[in-house]
Design an enzyme around this catalytic site. Sequence first.
Site, PDB file in Angstrom:
ATOM      1  N   ASP A   1      -8.904  -4.407  -6.577  1.00 40.31           N
ATOM      2  CA  ASP A   1      -8.353  -3.453  -5.478  1.00 40.31           C
ATOM      3  C   ASP A   1      -9.187  -2.346  -5.680  1.00 40.31           C
ATOM      4  O   ASP A   1      -9.128  -1.240  -6.393  1.00 40.31           O
ATOM      5  CB  ASP A   1      -7.233  -3.038  -5.372  1.00 40.31           C
ATOM      6  CG  ASP A   1      -6.517  -2.494  -4.052  1.00 40.31           C
ATOM      7  OD1 ASP A   1      -7.085  -1.776  -3.546  1.00 40.31           O
ATOM      8  OD2 ASP A   1      -5.381  -2.394  -3.846  1.00 40.31           O
TER       9      ASP A   1
ATOM     10  N   SER B   1       0.774  -1.041   0.122  1.00 42.39           N
ATOM     11  CA  SER B   1       0.004  -0.028  -0.084  1.00 42.39           C
ATOM     12  C   SER B   1       0.804   1.257  -0.039  1.00 42.39           C
ATOM     13  O   SER B   1       1.749   1.299  -0.890  1.00 42.39           O
ATOM     14  CB  SER B   1      -0.977  -0.044   1.210  1.00 42.39           C
ATOM     15  OG  SER B   1      -2.073   0.931   1.184  1.00 42.39           O
TER      16      SER B   1
ATOM     17  N   HIS C   1      -7.776  -4.920  -1.429  1.00 44.75           N
ATOM     18  CA  HIS C   1      -6.432  -4.502  -1.206  1.00 44.75           C
ATOM     19  C   HIS C   1      -5.559  -5.272  -0.601  1.00 44.75           C
ATOM     20  O   HIS C   1      -4.189  -5.175  -0.649  1.00 44.75           O
ATOM     21  CB  HIS C   1      -6.832  -3.158  -0.630  1.00 44.75           C
ATOM     22  CG  HIS C   1      -5.535  -2.560  -0.352  1.00 44.75           C
ATOM     23  ND1 HIS C   1      -4.679  -1.890  -1.547  1.00 44.75           N
ATOM     24  CD2 HIS C   1      -5.057  -1.927   0.615  1.00 44.75           C
ATOM     25  CE1 HIS C   1      -3.942  -1.143  -1.213  1.00 44.75           C
ATOM     26  NE2 HIS C   1      -3.614  -1.005   0.277  1.00 44.75           N
TER      27      HIS C   1
END
Length: 748
Positions: free
Chosen positions: A693, A618, A725
């Site tokens: 995602d 991320s 995600h």
Amino acid sequence: MNIKTSFIAMAAMLSMGVQAQTAQQVGMVKEQTGDKGLTLEDINFGGRNFHNMRVQNRWCTWWGNQLVRQDAEACFIVDKKSGKERRLFAINEVNQWAGPTKSRKVHSLYNAQFPYADKSIVVIREGHTIYTFDFKKKALLSERQIDGDILETCAASEAVAYLKDDNLYVQRGVKEWQLSADGSRNIVYGQSVHRDEFGIHKGTFWSPDGTRLAFYRMDQSMVTDYPQVNIPEINFNHPETESCIATAAPDKYPMTGETSHKVTVGVFDLNTGKTVYLKAGDPTDRYFTNIAWSADGSKVYMFELNRDQNDSRLTCYDAQTGEKSGELYRETDEKYVEPQNPIMFLPWDSSTFIMQSRCDGYNHLYLCSIGKHGSRMAGNTESVDIKPLTQGEWEVFEVVGFNARRKSVIITGNALSPIQKNVFMVDCVTGKRTLIDANGEGWHSAQISSDGQYLYDSYTTPDTPRNIAIINVDNGKKLDYFSAPDPWKGYRVPEYSCGTVKAADGTTDLYWRMVKPTGFDPAKKYPAIVYVYGGPHAHNVEASWHYGSRSWETYMADKGYLLYILDNRGSEHRGKAFEQVTFRQLGQEEMKDQMKGVEYLKSLPYVDGDKIGVHGWSFGGFMTISLMTNYPDVFKVGVAGGPVIDWHWYEVMYGERYMDTPQTNPEGYKKTSLLYKAKDLKGKLQIITGYNDPTVVPQHCLTFLKACIAAGTQPDFFAYPGEPHNMRGHQSTHLHERISQYFFDYLK
């Protein structure tokens, strides 16, 4: 949506001395020897043996001031003086009370709730059914079938808010109200809005007596669709029966600088059956957050924030008419203001509330009295006197509850150390702060009894997997209720250590964690992997078990790698200036700090400076590629998961808070974009993404690949179809196998 990762005790640990000119070690957990190594199936979430290897726990809740342990098969009363347990009821009894049938209606008691301190009532949700039992009478009081997705129940009125066909409903007893008729993917009711920013995690809010419901309505019809795609599942037994065409699954995604959604707040009154909307004015480019009720349920409070996120106002509305009745507080900042918590009225004084703010540089509590001592702000409809309740260069994490008899608030915070989380009682009259947790060390999570007299304190330290204590707040007496054994005893476990290094500013202490290879030999040189997150609203290093180390680090240490993790400036819990140094230039100051950590690593005689890798997910994926391309001669191998590539393509609330808009900060967006750095890639880089995602949309990865193709550089790429995600279930183990293998192949 926040890009979050999950993740010492300075006063309780001896300094280990200076290891290098710029670094100091402050704690260490020694290596354990054993016959077996830990596998990813053992210690990675989703692993087939994970449930046997994780730290044991006791799940408890309060029934008034009685502590109840919740287990799958039974609930137990816990004696607060001895810790002995008495069975309250078992699941087979509950199912007998539910009715004369052989089918098991209730499958677990882990979610059993005891909402009334003076009644022997337990409420259990099972799917779309809510059961209410009187466990003393051994009787079923009600079985409510909810024809929709339950959003929130209210013990005070026994009402339920739920969604059916995208519309919001309320049910109480046999009566049902439909609050909306235009619900759709464009018009969203009763759910989290503003993409879970500003502390928002739900969309319905019951008044204290349960007769009114405040709720969000979000119009996102004007927001551009992001073209997500669903790939059909494969039926390996009969593949010919499956559709071969992928289907569109568009996601409303407001990117920075683009048109955002519009939110309004409704209030439904069960007594009148009518709904009013708060008259807050045009909702365009505004954020409404942290909804709270007055003690009598007559007023609604919320923070209103402009789109620039530098002007926050605490406002008040009449719940019956929707009219605005006052602006109680206003906070501005040259960078950004980020309200995260609703106000909380004192249980013993309905005219005084607690507000959290970082206006003095750190998140603290402020005591706000309405209509008592004059106004702090001109033009307020309601006069408010505001005074600080907590102060200092540390942060309040959360309000746990209140002790009305002592007129005190129970909080957690890091007043003892930047990487600890401790429990304190703060006197609301004098401001005196008293430590009340079990040991003054480690990382504590607390639940307070309804009267505030007893504290359930679950905590961990660098060398303690988990302890639970029951504490009498009045006299400080502590009962050691539970101590979890080390689930990794008998296995090979590396040494975990913690220390500090100076930030790139030369003055700020940054905390790091190191996991040395199993069977560490200081005469050898080891390849090192920097695990990084680096973004706001997250930290990696804390005074919990193994200093917050992720299980993957232990696995890689057993394979001969040294792991190093540093919390750079821009991460959480260190104050506003520490965080805001990254404003309008995400990744830049963070990289400088990470490189100070790398300098320290390379100064160690047992680290092979030619074999340094980096991995993150991320924001950490963004940092991984940033480090790989800005320092191509330092990092040999990298694995970037779900990385942001260009902040143009991230969502409005988070992206514009830290970067402003692309229109007002074009230089910052260009400087931080990794598209322009694709040509500088030298080492081996693998990019991994969940192909569906909704947080960091696939456009990031795919466009970076296009830039690499144009530049002639060669990253590797892997996607998980259908995954969001983060990978779910056993796919998480597959993911970490892939990450590990990449380092095995290229960093050896």
